[in-house]
Design an enzyme around this catalytic site. Structure first.
Site: not given
Length: 297
Positions: A16-17, A22, A47, A52, A77, A110
């Site tokens: 994973m970087p 976000g 992400d 969201y 999530k 989450h």
């Protein structure tokens, strides 16, 4: 040529970087160009979350960027409303459809729900099935304390690959990071620059900004960087993954330009000393299904 972010190896071997974008509180109409710009600037981690409300736009931004899907690490999530086994599987399908993807790189719960543990635990068991079926490359959690991690792990099989938590110079989560190291869990920081201490109405440090602290501004002047770049480099030096949010193209580019300098161990320690031990976001120990609703984070 843009320097790529270093890769962090998760406990199942997936890489994973260490720096991503976000999109918390990114309006849908601004999310597409933000994701597109980030990927063109060299980001390879995006992400998002069901709560969201911008998963569709994240997917569209990925497609518009022209970057191959397999080169982008995508996280979303599961929200509390969908905790439970069958409901979690349905919610995953919805998120995947919204993103327009065939698989996810990382799927997180989450929030913990310690006062109502059954839906929380079985939701993670659903994530374990998704992992076993190859529909997601890694699974994990968000906002879990050391005690809540142990509670969840006592009833499940797969050690979370990632715990995404509030972490910034005012709240460095030393104890949690030590627990993560022992368990093989990668620490991922939301609000890594500390913006939550300014915008969250219940933040104990309301109005304060780590970006204005002399230790940070002095280092910014020393290295010819911005204060935000110094704080993001501090995360990198600690071996953390950070996911700063922005919808401004110049800020997105600035946040990724942190791989041409390093902080000394003494400078990292000096920033560590800003820690207040005070959480600005919601207390994970007090989250309930019937009161947290569709709130994010």
């Amino acid at each position: 040529m843009t320097t790529p972010a270093p890769l962090l190896k998760l406990n199942n071997g997936v890489e994973m970087p260490a720096l991503g974008l976000g999109v918390y509180q990114s309006p849908p109409e601004q999310t597409v160009p933000a994701v597109e710009a980030a990927l063109k600037d060299g980001y390879r981690l995006i992400d998002t979350a069901a709560a969201y409300g911008n998963e569709k736009e994240v997917g569209e931004g990925i497609r518009r960027s022209g970057v191959d899907r397999d080169d982008v690490f995508v996280t979303t999530k599961l929200w509390l409303d969908d905790y439970g086994y069958d409901s979690a599987l349905r919610a995953f399908d919805t998120s995947l459809a919204n993103l327009g993807l065939e698989y996810l790189d990382l799927y997180l719960l989450h929030q913990p729900v310690p006062l109502e543990p059954e839906p929380w635990v079985v939701a993670y068991k659903a994530a374990e099935k998704l992992l076993a079926d190859g529909r997601v490359r890694a699974i994990g959690v968000s906002n879990h304390t050391p005690g809540l991690l142990r509670t969840l792990m006592d009833s499940t099989e797969v050690v979370p690959a990632v715990n995404q938590v509030e972490l910034h110079p005012y709240f460095i989560q030393r104890e949690l990071r030590e627990v993560h190291e022992k368990l093989g869990i990668t620490t991922q920081a939301w609000s890594p620059i500390g913006g939550i201490t300014r915008y969250w109405q219940h933040a104990p440090n309301g109005g304060r900004s780590a970006l204005e602290e002399p230790v940070v501004t002095d280092l910014a002047a020393k290295y010819g960087k911005t204060a935000a770049q110094v704080v993001l480099r501090w995360h990198i030096e600690h071996g953390l993954c950070a996911i700063p949010k922005s919808v401004k193209a110049h800020r997105i580019a600035e946040n990724f330009d942190v791989f041409d300098f390093s902080l000394t161990p003494e400078e990292v320690t000096a920033i560590d000393a800003l820690d207040t031990g005070l959480r600005s976001g919601p207390d994970p120990e007090n989250i309930r299904l019937d009161t947290f609703g569709r709130r994010t984070r």
